[in-house]
Structure formats: structure tokens, C-alpha cells
Design an enzyme around this catalytic site. Structure first.
Site, PDB file in Angstrom:
ATOM      1  N   CYS A 247       0.736  -1.141  -0.103  1.00 21.17           N
ATOM      2  CA  CYS A 247       0.145   0.108  -0.073  1.00 21.17           C
ATOM      3  C   CYS A 247       0.931   1.291  -0.074  1.00 21.17           C
ATOM      4  O   CYS A 247       0.537   2.438  -0.281  1.00 21.17           O
ATOM      5  CB  CYS A 247      -1.040  -0.125   1.123  1.00 21.17           C
ATOM      6  SG  CYS A 247      -0.047   0.195   2.730  1.00 21.17           S
TER       7      CYS A 247
ATOM      8  N   CYS B  36      -2.984   5.031   5.825  1.00 15.56           N
ATOM      9  CA  CYS B  36      -4.354   5.196   5.969  1.00 15.56           C
ATOM     10  C   CYS B  36      -4.848   5.310   7.521  1.00 15.56           C
ATOM     11  O   CYS B  36      -3.984   5.424   8.377  1.00 15.56           O
ATOM     12  CB  CYS B  36      -4.918   3.738   5.337  1.00 15.56           C
ATOM     13  SG  CYS B  36      -4.547   2.658   6.682  1.00 15.56           S
TER      14      CYS B  36
ATOM     15  N   CYS C  88      -2.471  -3.122   8.394  1.00 16.53           N
ATOM     16  CA  CYS C  88      -2.382  -1.883   9.070  1.00 16.53           C
ATOM     17  C   CYS C  88      -1.573  -1.695  10.670  1.00 16.53           C
ATOM     18  O   CYS C  88      -0.752  -1.036  11.023  1.00 16.53           O
ATOM     19  CB  CYS C  88      -3.314  -0.945   8.970  1.00 16.53           C
ATOM     20  SG  CYS C  88      -4.231  -1.073   7.473  1.00 16.53           S
TER      21      CYS C  88
HETATM   22 FE1  FES Z   1      -1.541   0.466   4.174  1.00 17.71          FE
HETATM   23 FE2  FES Z   1      -3.297   0.741   6.065  1.00 17.71          FE
HETATM   24  S1  FES Z   1      -3.707   0.629   3.869  1.00 17.71           S
HETATM   25  S2  FES Z   1      -1.268   0.393   6.480  1.00 17.71           S
END
Ligand code: FES
Length: 143
Positions: free
Chosen positions: A35, A60, A104
Site C-alpha cells: 500500500c 491510512c 495496518c
Molecule cells: Fe496501508 Fe493501512 S492500507 S497501512
């Protein structure tokens, strides 16, 4: 049912311990290759106790809430206790995260461990390298 708990929303909109420590004793920076989110945690240590902790998270909402909660959970605690903090415990303290957001919270666990390792390295404190396996670059979910 709301996707995120009230606690997640609270820690996302009003995160605790945001910032950096200029005189940090240890700094841990980790990222999730998938991500692209990045988390940096700074710790101040005295007599084996984490006396202060701050974080900067470029990521996020779940990553920000996880950082906020994780820093609250290790502040004032012995290093030995901080090392036992799991991402699952962080997620539970937030009253849960959606399954696809568990990774996350892994960043928070890894960033804390990285900061403690940095503290050990900078102060010549011996440790068992097996205690600090390199973070898995792939998305990992510790459930
Ligand atoms: Fe990357 Fe939450 S989507 S840490």
C-alpha cells in the site's frame, strides 16, 4: 454496522502522540510495500522504561489509529513489555479492525520493534537477533 469502531474513529481523528522526538533514543521506520504506507516511531528510554514516544504515519486511517493506540500502550512501560505488544492486541484495544485492515496494525508492532532495536544498537546493548526478524515485505496478517 459501521465498518470502524468508535475507538478507531477517535484515534484517527484525534491521534495521540503525533510528532517526532528530536532527542529520541531509538527510531523505527517501517513500511508496507503493497500500500506504500510508512510509519515512523520515536522512543525515549530511561532505566529500561519507555518514558516518551511519538509517531509520524504517512498512511491510512487504520494505520494512524493503530500508531496512536500502540504508542499509548507502550508509553511508561518497560521495554520488555513493549516487545510483547502484538498487532492483534493493538487491534483489540481499538475494538477491532476490519479483516482487510489488520495489516495496518502490523506496521505499529513492527515500528515499535524497530525503534527498540535501534535503541539497542545505538547503545551497544546485546540482544538475540532472532528477537528481531526482518519485517516481511509482503502483506502479512497476524490474526
Ligand atoms: Fe496501508 Fe493501512 S492500507 S497501512
Amino acid at each position: 454496522m459501521a465498518l470502524y469502531s468508535e475507538k478507531v474513529m477517535d484515534h484517527f481523528t484525534n491521534p495521540r502522540n503525533v510528532g517526532k522526538l528530536d532527542d529520541a533514543d531509538g527510531i523505527g521506520e517501517v513500511g508496507n510495500a503493497r500500500c506504500g504506507d510508512i510509519m515512523k516511531i520515536y522512543i525515549k528510554v530511561k532505566d529500561g522504561i519507555i518514558t516518551d514516544v511519538k509517531f509520524n504515519t504517512f498512511g491510512c486511517g487504520s494505520a494512524i489509529a493503530s500508531s496512536s493506540m500502540a504508542t499509548e500502550m507502550i508509553k511508561g512501560k518497560p521495554i520488555s513489555e513493549a516487545l510483547t505488544l502484538t498487532n492483534k492486541a493493538v487491534a483489540e484495544a481499538l475494538d477491532g479492525l476490519p479483516a482487510h485492515k489488520m495489516h495496518c496494525s502490523v506496521l505499529a508492532e513492527e515500528a515499535i520493534r524497530a525503534a527498540i532495536k535501534d535503541y539497542y544498537d545505538k547503545n551497544g546493548i546485546e540482544y538475540d537477533p532472532a528477537e528481531f526478524p526482518a519485517p516481511d515485505e509482503d502483506e502479512e496478517i497476524h490474526e
